[in-house]
Design an enzyme around this catalytic site. Sequence first.
Site, PDB file in Angstrom:
ATOM      1  N   LEU A   1       7.917   3.006   3.641  1.00 30.39           N
ATOM      2  CA  LEU A   1       9.133   2.204   3.617  1.00 30.39           C
ATOM      3  C   LEU A   1       9.901   2.512   2.338  1.00 30.39           C
ATOM      4  CD1 LEU A   1       7.566  -1.286   4.465  1.00 30.39           C
ATOM      5  CD2 LEU A   1       8.979   0.116   6.007  1.00 30.39           C
TER       6      LEU A   1
ATOM      7  N   ASP B   1       2.157   2.883   3.622  1.00 39.15           N
ATOM      8  CA  ASP B   1       2.372   2.294   2.296  1.00 39.15           C
ATOM      9  C   ASP B   1       1.077   1.827   1.639  1.00 39.15           C
ATOM     10  OD1 ASP B   1       5.415   2.034   1.764  1.00 39.15           O
ATOM     11  OD2 ASP B   1       5.191   1.503   3.872  1.00 39.15           O
TER      12      ASP B   1
ATOM     13  N   GLU C   1      -1.448  -3.066  -4.862  1.00 41.52           N
ATOM     14  CA  GLU C   1      -1.131  -4.322  -5.562  1.00 41.52           C
ATOM     15  C   GLU C   1      -0.563  -5.393  -4.628  1.00 41.52           C
ATOM     16  OE1 GLU C   1       2.513  -4.496  -8.038  1.00 41.52           O
ATOM     17  OE2 GLU C   1       1.267  -5.522  -9.494  1.00 41.52           O
ATOM     18  N   ASP C   2       0.173  -4.931  -3.621  1.00 38.46           N
ATOM     19  CA  ASP C   2       0.859  -5.892  -2.752  1.00 38.46           C
ATOM     20  C   ASP C   2      -0.080  -6.648  -1.820  1.00 38.46           C
ATOM     21  OD1 ASP C   2       3.380  -5.305  -3.761  1.00 38.46           O
ATOM     22  OD2 ASP C   2       3.495  -3.502  -2.515  1.00 38.46           O
TER      23      ASP C   2
ATOM     24  N   ARG D   1      10.661 -10.084   0.495  1.00 34.10           N
ATOM     25  CA  ARG D   1       9.280 -10.082   1.010  1.00 34.10           C
ATOM     26  C   ARG D   1       8.582 -11.437   0.864  1.00 34.10           C
ATOM     27  NH1 ARG D   1       7.540  -4.611   1.071  1.00 34.10           N
ATOM     28  NH2 ARG D   1       9.342  -3.441   1.821  1.00 34.10           N
TER      29      ARG D   1
ATOM     30  N   HIS E   1      10.701  -6.141  -5.677  1.00 31.40           N
ATOM     31  CA  HIS E   1       9.812  -7.257  -6.024  1.00 31.40           C
ATOM     32  C   HIS E   1      10.152  -7.799  -7.420  1.00 31.40           C
ATOM     33  CE1 HIS E   1       6.697  -5.149  -3.291  1.00 31.40           C
ATOM     34  NE2 HIS E   1       6.991  -6.293  -2.699  1.00 31.40           N
TER      35      HIS E   1
ATOM     36  N   CYS F   1       2.171  -1.126  -8.883  1.00 34.87           N
ATOM     37  CA  CYS F   1       1.947  -1.191  -7.425  1.00 34.87           C
ATOM     38  C   CYS F   1       0.726  -0.394  -6.985  1.00 34.87           C
ATOM     39  CB  CYS F   1       3.129  -0.608  -6.662  1.00 34.87           C
ATOM     40  SG  CYS F   1       4.713  -0.982  -7.338  1.00 34.87           S
TER      41      CYS F   1
HETATM   42  C1  CIR Z   1       7.156  -1.092   0.338  1.00 29.97           C
HETATM   43  O1  CIR Z   1       8.351  -1.072   0.636  1.00 29.97           O
HETATM   44  O2  CIR Z   1       6.418  -2.032   0.642  1.00 29.97           O
HETATM   45  C2  CIR Z   1       6.589   0.103  -0.385  1.00 29.97           C
HETATM   46  N1  CIR Z   1       7.271   1.274   0.029  1.00 29.97           N
HETATM   47  C3  CIR Z   1       6.707  -0.051  -1.880  1.00 29.97           C
HETATM   48  C4  CIR Z   1       5.843  -1.146  -2.420  1.00 29.97           C
HETATM   49  C5  CIR Z   1       5.906  -1.210  -3.900  1.00 29.97           C
HETATM   50  N2  CIR Z   1       5.007  -2.197  -4.399  1.00 29.97           N
HETATM   51  C6  CIR Z   1       5.209  -2.929  -5.479  1.00 29.97           C
HETATM   52  O3  CIR Z   1       6.283  -2.886  -6.079  1.00 29.97           O
HETATM   53  N3  CIR Z   1       4.270  -3.766  -5.855  1.00 29.97           N
END
Ligand code: CIR
Length: 261
Positions: A16, A59, A64-65, A130, A157, A244
């Site tokens: 993404l 992804d 971290e997410d 999100r 984020h 991340c």
């Molecule tokens: C997303 O859109 O979810 C991933 N491409 C990028 C996530 C980045 N994560 C973060 O900043 N903790």
Amino acid sequence: MHALVREPGPSFAQALSTHPGKGTIDFARGQQQHASYIQALTGAGADLIILPPLDVFPDSVFVEDTTLIFDSLAVACPMREQSRKGEALTVIEAVRKFRPQIGTLSFPATLDGGDVLNTGARLFVGLSGRTNREAVTALSRLTGKPITAVPVRKGLHLKSGLSYLGNDLLVIDPQSVDVSLFDGFRRIEVAPEESYAANCLALGNTLIMAAGYPRLEDQIRSEGFDIVTLEMSEFEKADGGITCLSLIIPEPTNFNRADPV
Ligand code: CIR
């Protein structure tokens, strides 16, 4: 301290993204950059847990997410993006060994770990594309911690524009959040042209940050950190930053980033 990472798989090129370079993600280069990231974590004293690529989730390198780590509790994040739902389960399995107690947040809460900044005494949670208010309420109930909700004005984020370095010191992009919400903290403000580097990772006295941001590097170095810079081009093209790519799991007894939960 442990640091959990997941290696990128070939589908990472379809991650993404809202970045203009989205279509030009170079997987092989991303693999090299990820290997350097692992080296940097090891150099900073982390014991690495390296999960294999999970190509069904483009992804999934952005671990971290997926999960929040507290002193005695881990929380599986209810991620909003359809293509990322399911990632948390795969990470929780590896985290369970370190934090046997696992919490969840019920629908309609949605939350990505990139929106949660833990400064020890309190949590800041970004209200972003999100993460919603229901998540803030549910997380406060689950952890018993006071939470400040922070509208995210720019970036994916909260932590895209904000990092906690310990000892009441923040790195902050004033374009992305209202800095007055962080009164009482010392703040290094990031110049607009260096905003990508506002996301950085302090592990003890080592500060890991993206390469190519000399002004911020000097500001942080003057706080006494040893700086490690990393090429991040391929992850930046997927809207990802330094934090991340890992889930930091402190030893519970040494945990100094949050009150016990
Ligand atoms: C997303 O859109 O979810 C991933 N491409 C990028 C996530 C980045 N994560 C973060 O900043 N903790």
